[in-house]
Design a protein around this motif. Structure first.
Motif, PDB file in Angstrom:
ATOM      1  N   HIS B 224       0.793  -1.249  -0.097  1.00  6.62           N
ATOM      2  CA  HIS B 224      -0.022   0.019  -0.064  1.00  6.62           C
ATOM      3  C   HIS B 224       0.883   1.250   0.168  1.00  6.62           C
ATOM      4  CE1 HIS B 224      -0.274   0.499   4.814  1.00  6.62           C
ATOM      5  NE2 HIS B 224       0.722   0.163   4.328  1.00  6.62           N
ATOM      6  N   GLY B 225       0.354   2.269  -0.444  1.00  2.81           N
ATOM      7  CA  GLY B 225       1.014   3.520  -0.168  1.00  2.81           C
ATOM      8  C   GLY B 225      -0.153   4.737  -0.225  1.00  2.81           C
ATOM      9  N   GLN B 226       0.418   5.743   0.225  1.00  2.00           N
ATOM     10  CA  GLN B 226      -0.461   6.958   0.576  1.00  2.00           C
ATOM     11  C   GLN B 226       0.410   8.255   0.058  1.00  2.00           C
ATOM     12  OE1 GLN B 226      -1.283   8.431   4.353  1.00  2.00           O
ATOM     13  NE2 GLN B 226       0.475   7.413   5.533  1.00  2.00           N
ATOM     14  N   MET B 227      -0.426   9.180  -0.370  1.00  3.36           N
ATOM     15  CA  MET B 227       0.390  10.381  -0.741  1.00  3.36           C
ATOM     16  C   MET B 227      -0.561  11.526  -0.322  1.00  3.36           C
ATOM     17  SD  MET B 227       0.545  10.157  -4.779  1.00  3.36           S
ATOM     18  CE  MET B 227      -0.163  11.064  -5.749  1.00  3.36           C
ATOM     19  N   MET B 228       0.121  13.015  -0.111  1.00  2.00           N
ATOM     20  CA  MET B 228      -0.366  13.976  -0.090  1.00  2.00           C
ATOM     21  C   MET B 228      -0.027  14.832  -1.228  1.00  2.00           C
ATOM     22  SD  MET B 228       0.195  15.397   4.173  1.00  2.00           S
ATOM     23  CE  MET B 228       1.510  16.028   3.774  1.00  2.00           C
ATOM     24  N   CYS B 229      -0.759  15.578  -1.725  1.00  2.00           N
ATOM     25  CA  CYS B 229      -0.473  16.332  -2.902  1.00  2.00           C
ATOM     26  C   CYS B 229      -0.925  17.701  -3.057  1.00  2.00           C
ATOM     27  CB  CYS B 229      -1.020  15.406  -4.276  1.00  2.00           C
ATOM     28  SG  CYS B 229      -2.575  15.150  -4.255  1.00  2.00           S
ATOM     29  N   ARG B 230      -0.375  18.418  -4.072  1.00  2.00           N
ATOM     30  CA  ARG B 230      -0.958  19.760  -4.249  1.00  2.00           C
ATOM     31  C   ARG B 230      -0.891  20.117  -5.735  1.00  2.00           C
ATOM     32  NH1 ARG B 230      -2.658  23.899  -1.111  1.00  2.00           N
ATOM     33  NH2 ARG B 230      -1.322  23.139   0.353  1.00  2.00           N
ATOM     34  N   PHE B 231      -2.070  20.390  -5.910  1.00  2.00           N
ATOM     35  CA  PHE B 231      -2.475  20.488  -7.477  1.00  2.00           C
ATOM     36  C   PHE B 231      -2.076  21.949  -8.113  1.00  2.00           C
ATOM     37  CE2 PHE B 231      -5.286  17.277  -5.862  1.00  2.00           C
ATOM     38  CZ  PHE B 231      -5.466  16.402  -6.943  1.00  2.00           C
ATOM     39  N   ALA B 232      -1.934  22.048  -9.394  1.00  2.00           N
ATOM     40  CA  ALA B 232      -1.600  23.299  -9.928  1.00  2.00           C
ATOM     41  C   ALA B 232      -2.549  24.473  -9.661  1.00  2.00           C
ATOM     42  CB  ALA B 232      -1.116  22.994 -11.352  1.00  2.00           C
ATOM     43  N   ASN B 233      -3.777  23.980  -9.458  1.00  2.00           N
ATOM     44  CA  ASN B 233      -4.804  25.136  -9.183  1.00  2.00           C
ATOM     45  C   ASN B 233      -4.806  25.544  -7.759  1.00  2.00           C
ATOM     46  OD1 ASN B 233      -6.240  22.859  -8.056  1.00  2.00           O
ATOM     47  ND2 ASN B 233      -7.699  22.995  -9.364  1.00  2.00           N
ATOM     48  N   GLY B 234      -4.033  24.886  -7.028  1.00  2.00           N
ATOM     49  CA  GLY B 234      -3.725  25.126  -5.330  1.00  2.00           C
ATOM     50  C   GLY B 234      -4.583  24.374  -4.453  1.00  2.00           C
ATOM     51  N   ALA B 235      -5.439  23.481  -5.116  1.00  2.00           N
ATOM     52  CA  ALA B 235      -6.138  22.490  -4.186  1.00  2.00           C
ATOM     53  C   ALA B 235      -5.141  21.570  -3.674  1.00  2.00           C
ATOM     54  CB  ALA B 235      -7.194  21.740  -5.039  1.00  2.00           C
ATOM     55  N   MET B 236      -5.493  21.111  -2.439  1.00  2.00           N
ATOM     56  CA  MET B 236      -4.882  20.002  -1.492  1.00  2.00           C
ATOM     57  C   MET B 236      -5.447  19.046  -1.501  1.00  2.00           C
ATOM     58  SD  MET B 236      -3.756  21.126   2.415  1.00  2.00           S
ATOM     59  CE  MET B 236      -4.827  20.238   3.497  1.00  2.00           C
ATOM     60  N   GLY B 237      -4.625  17.736  -1.482  1.00  2.00           N
ATOM     61  CA  GLY B 237      -5.458  16.618  -1.655  1.00  2.00           C
ATOM     62  C   GLY B 237      -4.582  15.452  -1.040  1.00  2.00           C
ATOM     63  N   GLN B 238      -5.182  14.309  -0.836  1.00  2.00           N
ATOM     64  CA  GLN B 238      -4.696  13.027  -0.118  1.00  2.00           C
ATOM     65  C   GLN B 238      -5.029  11.803  -1.098  1.00  2.00           C
ATOM     66  OE1 GLN B 238      -6.947  12.424   3.571  1.00  2.00           O
ATOM     67  NE2 GLN B 238      -5.216  13.121   4.494  1.00  2.00           N
ATOM     68  N   MET B 239      -4.130  10.824  -1.098  1.00  2.00           N
ATOM     69  CA  MET B 239      -4.649   9.578  -1.868  1.00  2.00           C
ATOM     70  C   MET B 239      -3.907   8.497  -1.049  1.00  2.00           C
ATOM     71  SD  MET B 239      -4.560  10.341  -5.862  1.00  2.00           S
ATOM     72  CE  MET B 239      -3.788  11.892  -6.182  1.00  2.00           C
ATOM     73  N   TYR B 240      -4.927   7.257  -1.286  1.00  2.00           N
ATOM     74  CA  TYR B 240      -4.393   6.037  -0.792  1.00  2.00           C
ATOM     75  C   TYR B 240      -4.622   4.745  -1.800  1.00  2.00           C
ATOM     76  CZ  TYR B 240      -4.235   2.034   2.449  1.00  2.00           C
ATOM     77  OH  TYR B 240      -3.892   1.074   3.240  1.00  2.00           O
ATOM     78  N   PHE B 241      -3.649   4.060  -1.842  1.00  2.00           N
ATOM     79  CA  PHE B 241      -3.697   2.939  -2.653  1.00  2.00           C
ATOM     80  C   PHE B 241      -3.435   1.609  -1.880  1.00  2.00           C
ATOM     81  CE2 PHE B 241      -1.901   6.755  -4.459  1.00  2.00           C
ATOM     82  CZ  PHE B 241      -2.770   7.102  -5.418  1.00  2.00           C
ATOM     83  N   SER B 242      -4.195   0.546  -2.041  1.00  2.00           N
ATOM     84  CA  SER B 242      -3.942  -0.603  -1.268  1.00  2.00           C
ATOM     85  C   SER B 242      -4.480  -1.783  -1.867  1.00  2.00           C
ATOM     86  CB  SER B 242      -4.559  -0.611   0.130  1.00  2.00           C
ATOM     87  OG  SER B 242      -4.505  -1.582   0.859  1.00  2.00           O
ATOM     88  N   ARG B 243      -3.758  -3.031  -1.830  1.00  2.00           N
ATOM     89  CA  ARG B 243      -4.000  -4.418  -2.250  1.00  2.00           C
ATOM     90  C   ARG B 243      -4.324  -5.023  -0.942  1.00  2.00           C
ATOM     91  NH1 ARG B 243       1.638  -6.288  -5.027  1.00  2.00           N
ATOM     92  NH2 ARG B 243       2.704  -6.813  -2.988  1.00  2.00           N
ATOM     93  N   ILE B 244      -4.329  -4.562   0.079  1.00  2.00           N
ATOM     94  CA  ILE B 244      -4.606  -5.175   1.432  1.00  2.00           C
ATOM     95  C   ILE B 244      -5.780  -4.528   2.193  1.00  2.00           C
ATOM     96  CG2 ILE B 244      -2.335  -6.188   1.438  1.00  2.00           C
ATOM     97  CD1 ILE B 244      -1.664  -4.039   3.585  1.00  2.00           C
ATOM     98  N   SER B 245      -6.743  -3.894   1.491  1.00  2.00           N
ATOM     99  CA  SER B 245      -7.716  -3.443   2.322  1.00  2.00           C
ATOM    100  C   SER B 245      -9.031  -4.344   2.474  1.00  2.00           C
ATOM    101  CB  SER B 245      -8.251  -2.200   1.613  1.00  2.00           C
ATOM    102  OG  SER B 245      -7.560  -1.023   1.672  1.00  2.00           O
ATOM    103  N   HIS B 246      -8.758  -5.079   3.406  1.00  2.00           N
ATOM    104  CA  HIS B 246     -10.126  -5.955   3.948  1.00  2.00           C
ATOM    105  C   HIS B 246     -11.170  -5.354   3.551  1.00  2.00           C
ATOM    106  CE1 HIS B 246      -8.721  -9.772   4.604  1.00  2.00           C
ATOM    107  NE2 HIS B 246      -7.852  -9.504   5.854  1.00  2.00           N
ATOM    108  N   GLY B 247     -12.128  -5.671   2.837  1.00  2.00           N
ATOM    109  CA  GLY B 247     -13.742  -5.504   2.675  1.00  2.00           C
ATOM    110  C   GLY B 247     -13.714  -4.660   1.461  1.00  2.00           C
ATOM    111  N   ARG B 248     -12.449  -4.134   0.895  1.00  2.00           N
ATOM    112  CA  ARG B 248     -12.719  -3.239  -0.328  1.00  2.00           C
ATOM    113  C   ARG B 248     -12.478  -4.213  -1.533  1.00  2.00           C
ATOM    114  NH1 ARG B 248     -15.351   0.986  -0.823  1.00  2.00           N
ATOM    115  NH2 ARG B 248     -14.056   2.653  -1.170  1.00  2.00           N
ATOM    116  N   LYS B 249     -13.530  -4.270  -2.604  1.00  2.00           N
ATOM    117  CA  LYS B 249     -13.338  -4.773  -3.726  1.00  2.00           C
ATOM    118  C   LYS B 249     -13.007  -4.100  -4.815  1.00  2.00           C
ATOM    119  CE  LYS B 249     -14.812  -8.145  -0.792  1.00  2.00           C
ATOM    120  NZ  LYS B 249     -13.710  -9.208  -0.302  1.00  2.00           N
ATOM    121  N   MET B 250     -13.634  -2.945  -4.804  1.00  2.00           N
ATOM    122  CA  MET B 250     -13.499  -1.891  -5.733  1.00  2.00           C
ATOM    123  C   MET B 250     -13.414  -0.482  -5.529  1.00  2.00           C
ATOM    124  SD  MET B 250     -12.673  -0.309  -8.644  1.00  2.00           S
ATOM    125  CE  MET B 250     -11.446  -1.863  -8.833  1.00  2.00           C
TER     126      MET B 250
END
Ligand SMILES: NC(=O)C1=CN([C@@H]2O[C@H](COP(=O)(O)OP(=O)(O)OC[C@H]3O[C@@H](n4cnc5c(N)ncnc54)[C@H](O)[C@@H]3O)[C@@H](O)[C@H]2O)C=CC1
Ligand SMILES: NC(=O)C1=CN([C@@H]2O[C@H](COP(=O)(O)OP(=O)(O)OC[C@H]3O[C@@H](n4cnc5c(N)ncnc54)[C@H](O)[C@@H]3O)[C@@H](O)[C@H]2O)C=CC1
Ligand SMILES: NC(=O)C1=CN([C@@H]2O[C@H](COP(=O)(O)OP(=O)(O)OC[C@H]3O[C@@H](n4cnc5c(N)ncnc54)[C@H](O)[C@@H]3O)[C@@H](O)[C@H]2O)C=CC1
Ligand SMILES: NC(=O)C1=CN([C@@H]2O[C@H](COP(=O)(O)OP(=O)(O)OC[C@H]3O[C@@H](n4cnc5c(N)ncnc54)[C@H](O)[C@@H]3O)[C@@H](O)[C@H]2O)C=CC1
Lengths: 365, 365, 365, 365
Positions: B224-250
């Motif tokens: 799994h991996g996560q990131m904080m990100c800054r968009f060019a238009n100034g917006a702030m953001g957060q993402m998360y990616f995982s193949r071990i998230s029990h219960g999440r199918k899609m």
């Protein structure tokens, strides 16, 4: 059944909630100590008197010193703004009086440390109510018992939208770190994270003012903030706090993933816990929507029927029960000032990380 | 109505999906070009022949070079593992043939750059299907039209649980960056973020292997991996990616907050869009659950009834329509290889950030 | 792999859906028989030709007799209005040709009975697609296997809102019993009830026209209808059907309660099954939201990933597979004309009950 | 601020809820009359004394006559079993004392009529708490204001599962009509239907015992019941009541469809109202999930924050406020005994319909 004289400082949002809680807690929990609404304090004599009448206190004052020193006030609830917490608590502890203090503990980490020092040997509690719902208490038990295995991931948020409209005016809420999103909203969820997962080792944060000016003036504190964090047990996590999250009214929400299952919770549907386990065969696995009921902590005293639900005010009644019990048994009841201080430390680390744009060790603060 | 000979490389998960899509797309969208299933390629003659029969292709081969060079193969779909994408695409473009390539574009940023260079002047598309659902297309329109004002916050995730069980064995999936969570799952949501919000300027990420060893061997790529990100238009953001998230199918899910409203979406309920706006008085504001229907992009060709719903396979049919249209009109249809490369660049920045534990400018990669 | 010439009557909503299904079904299900789109029929030569081109048929006609009699048409799909079903089916069976007929089977119980008689010895199927989703097929298995014990209660609805606006004009849809809500929408859910719970012994119904006049004329068929019913196995039940249910787009929804658990389903979120069982201790009981996936019937051929979801068109592809299999194996595949007739019988009983305002034995019709 | 002496008969589930409510209501609503917990009555001296201590009453008794006649008891809350309601209320009214009576009003229609007669000229209220939530009060306003146009359809249910397990033993709950599902659970939702939609003209019902024998003896009252109903304003409706609905804990739920929109509500998520209107263009229409907050009736006194939620106990506090206000202002506050009687009349009609298997005019009872 012994009476105890309660003094509450602040008669606003939380002052009222605690006054109601102190009125109801005896009947709800059959407590050994029974609160007597002795004195209420607010900023002006007029407002204090208004609150006295409304909530049913015996006496009113506009001086917290008067309240703290009054001999018939045997226990104190601090429900005034963050800047006042430290002085009041120190004065009360100096007299050996038990103190329940609303979150955040102090207006800064320094204040919180001073408060913890002053609290030594005295009954002290801090007002993290959201972790005290039947639902979140039960989640805490589930996680602690290993129902979802070892935690690998945590996501938490505390999002509301009371300042989402850019045309909402500048007020005292938009001034001062302690009233910003990190100071005011983040504490609940940080406390939640610590309670559910355990200590946080390091954080990496971003905190910002989105609407730097509002009708009536400029804004000096943060609208939203996010952080990545690493827990002491190795789990990875992510949090987000915001007062400008359109559509979110009580977005105290978290997701916990473990090696054997997962849990999801959203305070906007505070009587539901979503639990995923892998006990069933693949074809019947799914998140279970569990409605709180008598089988969950602190629910039964409010209602014999499952799914009938508790609400915001009930959380404050649970806190009142805990506070009375801590006083009666002279045994600390979680969460204490130390827990409040731990939260301030994470926030301080986050603010430092935001300045340096680097990971910050919580222990370094 | 003109026929066009299609060659598909790969007969597995996505090879089949594209074969079905090419069979159905003409009838669904009344396309000008009508696919003829000319040749399929898989790793062995036996498997290729099996797929040929099953999906209804005219011919089969175990050599992608044979397929690419076959004169009756006029357009190529790459649905083989990431490591193969670059060579195949370059060979096809060398012959001037249109290429649709599954995500991720290349197995690395370098490969993706080479592929974009090779694609110059030729029809090229990349397989980001989730952003092509009626729901997410509509969200994209809403955001672009300012329905929720200026974006202040983005949260995205792509979470599944196919490797959540620590006892799932080590396979090729657990080897090699391109097959890890950042390489394999993150691309969809990163593409989504770019499409919905715009370019990302900088990222701060954490990526890790949680289960370093599994039955059958050690694991060399990220769980799994996560990131904080800054968009060019100034917006702030957060993402998360995982193949071990029990219960999440899609768990392709996102939340977008703007100055005038908010949108929430979860691919697990792919026909629902949650939209919050502030047009109504406070008492009747709330997230609206909008079910996709003929009023939304690319829905009507699948069904005249709203709420009747499209599914995974339909997304691939939409992609097939786009690809055919790009070929026919000789006009690029989004997302092109350049979009695929942009995604690889963010991933490369995230991996760099994970190594250095600092914010990384995307442009620096 | 053998080809089979398909003729479809009707090129509208369902004619298209079946044309697409026949194009895709071979690749999806690796069927032994492979459809060849031989001839399409619509009301006028122009529309028939338009559909021929769009869907990829070899030939077009405006005469269903021509289609039925054409020697290269080896199997027939009836996707024209209800009034046409009976004549066409009888003609086709007279030639020994397999027939798939859209719901409702006939425009009346009499017609349906004639159709069942004519179908004797020939391959016949009826188009109840909603019961054929992976989700509802799985629910059917669960109930049959006793996963929720003995059924005590059933609630079903089929609600949509395409005529909810009183200003929607009068059209052919608002004329004739067979096009009313009982004739047109109720069949799906009645079939669902029979499939999930078993035969219905008696019904008590109310059926009415709410908007008796609409722009363009008066309305002669029902807007909504409800019924109470008693199943042969003793279970009690309730149903509701409506075309004026604002907000409901595909409100095919049911709840089944048994002595050991319960199931809930709503077609608007067609990839989710809600299952409640009592295996867990009280504190962790709850409705589980199960997302369809490869572990559920007929899902895997569409997608290898759970939670990725199937949609409306996929249901018709499943029907096509069943029809081809019934033809190939000369073995009836559920639901057959007899099932269609059973539905018409319940509807006839409901209409009788509405007239007499009494309970009506289904067997009496 | 004037004190008023409160006497509560019953110290169980509802006796406690009312005791807590009387303790809290003054502080919550700043009421003019302030309750003094004067006397509590239960079946035995021991239990009465236990409740006295627990809830904080001044005195206890095991004789309701003593309580009713006590001069310091100025207002009476009846929270004892249904069979006791009538006698107590009559005695209290004979002394001119205000009475709040738990639902159902009487144990039979006859009793309810006698109670309404006795209540003439005296303050009287009945305990339908679910219609008093901020959510359902708001729905009532919406419907009354025509927000969804003219009502065409109503569906209501009150379903729980406390006797769903066939092995739950026979107790007093399984004996006597007044304790059956129609007697005990149906009243809440029937009251809701009347409040939301208006008078019911006729009903057609089915009521039955599913588990006729349980460990410990046979069962003499109904497990579940359903009815079709016709409202005076012409709307059609359907209701269902059950104590054997596995998975349903507080299934007080309703759906209202009108000519311009629709509303859905489920008490299990009591702080959410689902509203569908047709003001938006088709593409952005959907059910809006509105969270209760200060913009909704009776919410603000409990909490300043929207989405923070009220719970079961809060409903009883709202009732206490209403009762005190009715006493103080000598003006009836809805729902009065008459409303309780109306509910009993519908139930009597339903029971009659179940016997005769015909539609029954409510007015005929
Ligand atoms: N746990 C929770 O859910 C919540 C906690 N809080 C916390 O509760 C505390 C109070 O906040 P609110 O009730 O929202 O504020 P409020 O503005 O509604 O009320 C503050 C009260 O404090 C009084 N006050 C202010 N300065 C004072 C002084 N120097 N001496 C005596 N009284 C003084 C005011 O007169 C007023 O009655 C804060 O620390 C806040 O962070 C606030 C809201 C929710
Ligand atoms: N867009 C989406 O939703 C998804 C995209 N993908 C992408 O699709 C691509 C294929 O993945 P899957 O279909 O899951 O893999 P798979 O393992 O199911 O199938 C791979 C196919 O490629 C063939 N193949 C392997 N090496 C080959 C070679 N050198 N020459 C010719 N054929 C070769 C195999 O024989 C097999 O038929 C990958 O790039 C993957 O990332 C995969 C799953 C979902
Ligand atoms: N299973 C399902 O989900 C659905 C089933 N249906 C059923 O499908 C059938 C067709 O309905 P739709 O496709 O909605 O209608 P439609 O109006 O969209 O199409 C009807 C087609 O039949 C043709 N047609 C009409 N009369 C004809 C005749 N005498 N000879 C030859 N062709 C003729 C028309 O030209 C047109 O192409 C109906 O029985 C309907 O109840 C309709 C919608 C959904
Ligand atoms: N509004 C609501 O949500 C609910 C209403 N109710 C209603 O409240 C009433 C009480 O029910 P519960 O509290 O559930 O019952 P319970 O069994 O929990 O308590 C009944 C109380 O009445 C007392 N009692 C019984 N007979 C008595 C008598 N002859 N004289 C004096 N005291 C007597 C018992 O000692 C006991 O304290 C019933 O009418 C019931 O229908 C019950 C539950 C929920």
């Amino acid at each position: 059944m012994t009476e105890i004289g309660i003094g509450i400082i602040g008669g606003g949002y939380m002052g009222k909630a605690h006054a109601v809680a102190m009125s109801a807690v005896g009947a709800v929990f059959n407590t050994a100590l029974r609160p007597r609404l002795e004195m209420i304090c607010a900023s002006s004599p007029a407002s204090a008197e208004k609150y006295r009448v409304a909530y049913g206190f015996a006496r009113a004052t506009d001086s917290w010193q008067v309240l703290v020193n009054d001999p018939k006030v045997e226990a104190i609830v601090i429900a005034s703004p963050q800047e006042t917490h430290c002085d009041i608590a120190q004065a009360a502890f100096a007299l050996g009086k038990p103190v329940f203090c609303e979150k955040p503990l102090g207006a800064s980490l320094e204040q919180s440390r001073a408060m913890v020092a002053a609290a030594q040997g005295h009954t002290n509690m801090v007002g993290f109510n959201y972790i005290r719902t039947p639902a979140s208490q039960f989640v805490r038990q589930l996680v602690a018992q290993g129902a979802i295995g070892d935690v690998t991931w945590f996501r938490g948020e505390h999002t509301e939208d009371f300042l989402a409209d850019p045309d909402s005016p500048a007020t005292w809420r938009t001034q001062g770190d302690a009233n910003g999103t990190m100071g005011d909203l983040a504490p609940h969820m940080i406390n939640g994270a610590l309670a559910l997962i355990g200590p946080i080792r390091a954080v990496m944060a971003e905190v910002e003012i989105v609407h730097t000016s509002r009708p009536g003036g400029s804004v000096t504190n943060d609208d939203h903030g996010q952080m990545m964090c690493r827990f002491a047990n190795g789990a990875m996590g992510q949090m987000y706090f915001s007062r400008i999250s359109h559509g979110r009214k009580m977005g105290y929400a978290y997701e916990i993933t473990g090696t054997k299952g997962a849990i999801r919770f959203d305070q906007e549907d505070q009587n539901a816990i979503w639990l995923y386990t892998t006990d069933e065969p693949e074809a019947t696995r799914g998140f279970r929507k569990i409605l709180t009921g008598p089988a969950h902590p602190d629910y039964l005293p409010f209602c014999q029927g499952p799914g009938h639900g508790t609400g915001y005010q009930d959380q404050i009644i649970i806190e009142a029960r805990d506070f009375l019990q801590a006083i009666e048994t002279k045994t600390p009841v979680w969460p204490t000032f130390r827990d409040g201080m731990d939260v301030n430390q994470i926030i301080a680390a986050a603010m430092a990380s935001n300045r340096t744009k680097t990971w910050v060790d919580v222990a370094s603060l």
